[in-house]
Design a protein around this motif. Sequence first.
Motif, PDB file in Angstrom:
ATOM      1  N   CYS A 238       0.702  -1.400   0.283  1.00 48.60           N
ATOM      2  CA  CYS A 238      -0.114   0.142   0.453  1.00 48.60           C
ATOM      3  C   CYS A 238       0.808   1.910   0.025  1.00 48.60           C
ATOM      4  CB  CYS A 238      -1.450   0.453   1.255  1.00 48.60           C
ATOM      5  SG  CYS A 238      -2.419  -1.548   1.141  1.00 48.60           S
TER       6      CYS A 238
ATOM      7  N   HIS B 294       2.749   1.925  -3.153  1.00 51.28           N
ATOM      8  CA  HIS B 294       1.555   2.340  -4.314  1.00 51.28           C
ATOM      9  C   HIS B 294       1.277   3.927  -4.336  1.00 51.28           C
ATOM     10  CE1 HIS B 294      -2.287   1.658  -6.627  1.00 51.28           C
ATOM     11  NE2 HIS B 294      -2.331   2.094  -5.642  1.00 51.28           N
TER      12      HIS B 294
ATOM     13  N   ASN C  45       1.858   6.507  -6.778  1.00 51.25           N
ATOM     14  CA  ASN C  45       0.686   7.101  -7.082  1.00 51.25           C
ATOM     15  C   ASN C  45       1.512   9.161  -7.407  1.00 51.25           C
ATOM     16  OD1 ASN C  45      -1.460   5.720  -8.084  1.00 51.25           O
ATOM     17  ND2 ASN C  45      -1.943   5.961  -6.236  1.00 51.25           N
TER      18      ASN C  45
ATOM     19  N   VAL D 289      -7.944  -1.335  -3.034  1.00 48.36           N
ATOM     20  CA  VAL D 289      -6.479  -1.465  -3.931  1.00 48.36           C
ATOM     21  C   VAL D 289      -5.849  -2.662  -4.036  1.00 48.36           C
ATOM     22  CG1 VAL D 289      -5.852   0.837  -3.304  1.00 48.36           C
ATOM     23  CG2 VAL D 289      -5.206  -0.754  -1.676  1.00 48.36           C
TER      24      VAL D 289
ATOM     25  N   LYS E 224      -6.748  -5.119  -6.290  1.00 49.32           N
ATOM     26  CA  LYS E 224      -5.442  -5.448  -6.981  1.00 49.32           C
ATOM     27  C   LYS E 224      -4.764  -4.391  -7.295  1.00 49.32           C
ATOM     28  CE  LYS E 224      -9.722  -7.248  -9.502  1.00 49.32           C
ATOM     29  NZ  LYS E 224     -10.226  -7.147 -11.077  1.00 49.32           N
ATOM     30  N   GLU E 225      -4.719  -3.363  -7.105  1.00 52.49           N
ATOM     31  CA  GLU E 225      -3.373  -2.386  -7.810  1.00 52.49           C
ATOM     32  C   GLU E 225      -2.068  -2.656  -7.280  1.00 52.49           C
ATOM     33  OE1 GLU E 225      -6.727  -1.700  -7.132  1.00 52.49           O
ATOM     34  OE2 GLU E 225      -7.690   0.177  -7.745  1.00 52.49           O
ATOM     35  N   ILE E 226      -2.504  -3.049  -5.394  1.00 47.10           N
ATOM     36  CA  ILE E 226      -1.462  -3.357  -5.349  1.00 47.10           C
ATOM     37  C   ILE E 226      -0.004  -5.111  -5.401  1.00 47.10           C
ATOM     38  CG2 ILE E 226      -1.690  -1.737  -3.258  1.00 47.10           C
ATOM     39  CD1 ILE E 226      -2.159  -4.956  -1.396  1.00 47.10           C
TER      40      ILE E 226
ATOM     41  N   THR F 231       0.023  -5.527  -8.659  1.00 45.11           N
ATOM     42  CA  THR F 231       1.110  -5.107 -10.194  1.00 45.11           C
ATOM     43  C   THR F 231       2.509  -5.308  -9.919  1.00 45.11           C
ATOM     44  OG1 THR F 231       1.378  -3.138  -9.705  1.00 45.11           O
ATOM     45  CG2 THR F 231      -1.093  -3.828 -10.343  1.00 45.11           C
TER      46      THR F 231
END
Length: 216
Positions: free
Chosen positions: A37, A40, A44, A78, A80-82, A84
């Motif tokens: 997190c 991520h 961003n 988040v 799915k986002e974390i 990658t």
Amino acid sequence: MQIAIDGPAGAGKSTIAKKLAAVYGMTYLDTGAMYRCIAHCVLNQGDNFDDTDDIIRLAKEAEISFEGDRVFCNNKEVTKEIRTPLVSRHTSDVARIKEVRELLVIQQRKFAKDHSVVMDGRDIGSVVLPEADFKFFLDADVLERARRRKKELEERGIVKNLENLKNEIQQRDDNDRNRTEGPLVKVKDAIVIDTTGKSIKEVCDIMRSYIDGVKA
């Protein structure tokens, strides 16, 4: 009860931890997701992993929570986002920072104080929960770990070269083992299990034999 599971990337920690938590009716806390997190958040905010002060600021401001397998950061899911490859590559960059680790370890210990937990990571048995009832260290051959990660990514529609994944995992292993704060270590009282060639059920059965006091 507290169960600590440590090991390198791709050794099967998270999958096994979730299974054990379900079997024993305990709460699973994915500490790795917490560091993901923060990575991520950095991505961003401009992708500057050399600005330690700003990373610490982001860690202080981050509000991380879990709902089952779902992960939330600053009131946004988040999950799915974390996961990658880019976040995976930079997670060790934030995890090596002392102040970041201290902030997250406080949260992890507080959670474990209020719940029966299965917690996995790199320094659970050594730093976060040194008095855990059971400590396990899962490991596996690096090529098998790369194959597992490749399959996991492909299931999410992400295609990665196996050799590149192997190199990335080896680099992450080096970062995790050699960092100053909370390095990946096998504590003396950990039960070491090589998961190479073993199914999820086989590994779970071995671990349950120790937890239940039955000789494997």
